[in-house]
Design an enzyme around this catalytic site. Sequence first.
Site, mmCIF file in Angstrom:
data_model
loop_
_atom_site.group_PDB
_atom_site.id
_atom_site.type_symbol
_atom_site.label_atom_id
_atom_site.label_comp_id
_atom_site.label_asym_id
_atom_site.label_seq_id
_atom_site.Cartn_x
_atom_site.Cartn_y
_atom_site.Cartn_z
ATOM 1 C CE LYS A 10 -17.636 80.025 -69.162
ATOM 2 N NZ LYS A 10 -17.307 80.218 -67.997
ATOM 3 C CG HIS A 100 -17.480 74.121 -68.915
ATOM 4 N ND1 HIS A 100 -18.131 74.878 -67.760
ATOM 5 C CD2 HIS A 100 -16.325 74.910 -69.228
ATOM 6 C CE1 HIS A 100 -17.406 76.143 -67.596
ATOM 7 N NE2 HIS A 100 -16.540 75.881 -68.328
HETATM 8 P P1 PGA Z 1 -13.466 82.101 -67.316
HETATM 9 O O1 PGA Z 1 -14.115 80.830 -67.858
HETATM 10 O O2 PGA Z 1 -12.360 82.350 -68.111
HETATM 11 O O3 PGA Z 1 -14.673 83.152 -67.672
HETATM 12 O O4 PGA Z 1 -12.992 81.841 -65.839
HETATM 13 C C1 PGA Z 1 -13.437 79.731 -68.067
HETATM 14 C C2 PGA Z 1 -14.217 78.653 -68.582
HETATM 15 O O5 PGA Z 1 -15.132 78.283 -67.712
HETATM 16 O O6 PGA Z 1 -13.810 77.774 -69.620
#
Ligand code: PGA
Length: 252
Positions: A10, A100
């Site tokens: 991210k 996403h």
């Molecule tokens: P998370 O995110 O493992 O922090 O819940 C997963 C994603 O959004 O791909």
Amino acid sequence: MGKLIAANWKEHPKTEAEALALFKAVAKKERPDGAEVVICPPFIYLEEIAREFKRLTPDRRKGLAVGGQDVFWEEQGAYTSEVGPAMLRSLGVKYAIVGHSERRRFEKETDGTINKKIALAARDGLKIILCVGESLSVREKGAAVAKKFVGQQLLKDLKNIPLKTGQLFVAYEPIWAIGTGKNDRPEDTRDMAVFIKSSLKKTRRISVRFLYGGSVNSKNAADYVQLKEVDGALVGGASLKAEEFGKIINSV
Ligand code: PGA
């Protein structure tokens, strides 16, 4: 076919130096035979990380790949800030995440734009990690409603796109489980995997691989990735620490 563990960094980390250090630390981690690990850093770090990837010994590169967190639907043109599949491929990038829920929410991506992105990325030979998943309000109406919602997303996202077996990973990420510490029950995940795989087999005649995503960590990863119907995981927060992510890789 082995399991796939994808890291979605991210908008992390804050500096290129940290990103490179994290990549190097992850690349050093042992990987089970046949497992594939895909690192998806922010675009700004992609070039340097792709270069670092190429510097690894063939042995260390095996089972490791680099991916984009998104990809645009035109190869090039007057599209400020966008990155097309040919640009990704020119760096040696093999995968792209598309659709996403954070892009659907914050960038107002629709199934229509996601469809265009997948169409071009697939034509250009990228492997696609398509994210789908329902919100809490949908889930509260029951598993059948959640499946119907996800089925509709897939129908629209993949409409009229010729896909080859092996090209598409469907990451089921219930929105209420992303970054919240809440997890889908593994038996519900299995149900969703069976539903997605069988409906795409029936309607599109393709075999897809199924990933689970949503607060996956080193303690719960095995509950998902060891299921026969689940082909791996898409990991956000827990992919930002090499130790933790290394444990997830080794839970397959
Ligand atoms: P998370 O995110 O493992 O922090 O819940 C997963 C994603 O959004 O791909």
